[in-house]
Design a protein around this motif. Structure first.
Motif, mmCIF file in Angstrom:
data_model
loop_
_atom_site.group_PDB
_atom_site.id
_atom_site.type_symbol
_atom_site.label_atom_id
_atom_site.label_comp_id
_atom_site.label_asym_id
_atom_site.label_seq_id
_atom_site.Cartn_x
_atom_site.Cartn_y
_atom_site.Cartn_z
ATOM 1 N N GLY A 11 0.785 -1.223 0.000
ATOM 2 C CA GLY A 11 0.000 0.000 0.000
ATOM 3 C C GLY A 11 0.820 1.276 0.000
ATOM 4 O O GLY A 11 0.305 2.350 -0.282
ATOM 5 N N LYS A 12 2.108 1.174 0.303
ATOM 6 C CA LYS A 12 2.991 2.341 0.294
ATOM 7 C C LYS A 12 3.792 2.418 -1.000
ATOM 8 O O LYS A 12 4.782 3.140 -1.088
ATOM 9 C CB LYS A 12 3.937 2.298 1.498
ATOM 10 N N ASN A 13 3.404 1.627 -2.004
ATOM 11 C CA ASN A 13 4.027 1.591 -3.330
ATOM 12 C C ASN A 13 5.447 1.019 -3.307
ATOM 13 O O ASN A 13 6.274 1.378 -4.140
ATOM 14 C CB ASN A 13 4.001 2.972 -3.990
ATOM 15 N N GLY A 58 -3.580 -3.779 4.600
ATOM 16 C CA GLY A 58 -3.793 -2.854 3.492
ATOM 17 C C GLY A 58 -3.951 -3.576 2.173
ATOM 18 O O GLY A 58 -4.014 -4.802 2.113
ATOM 19 N N THR A 59 -3.992 -2.797 1.126
ATOM 20 C CA THR A 59 -4.167 -3.328 -0.219
ATOM 21 C C THR A 59 -2.816 -3.637 -0.842
ATOM 22 O O THR A 59 -1.893 -2.824 -0.779
ATOM 23 C CB THR A 59 -4.928 -2.314 -1.101
#
Length: 79
Positions: A11-13, A58-59
């Motif tokens: 989710g934080k790339n 998260g995703t």
């Protein structure tokens, strides 16, 4: 057999796993791991352990590449 580059992004790339980078023409790709599949032009199940500790909720996004070309993608939510 075909070799695919699998990219797992949190989710934080951040790209997770081995974080190997390979160049395909003018483009570079950072990916989590590669996997070999006996390609028969039908759906197959592929399982692979992902290196890492304490995965955050998260995703997560999964991108699958064949020689730098995106061929499939999906996502899931880790709770």
């Amino acid at each position: 057999d075909k070799t695919y580059q699998v990219q797992v992004i949190d989710g934080k790339n951040n790209v997770l796993g081995d974080k190997k980078t390979e160049t395909f023409g003018e483009n570079s790709l950072t990916y989590s791991f590669t996997t070999n599949v006996a390609y028969e032009n039908k759906t197959v199940n592929v399982a692979q352990d992902l290196k890492g500790d304490d995965f955050a909720e998260g995703t997560y996004y999964i991108n699958i590449y064949n020689k730098g070309e995106l061929v499939s993608k999906t996502s899931f939510v880790l709770r």
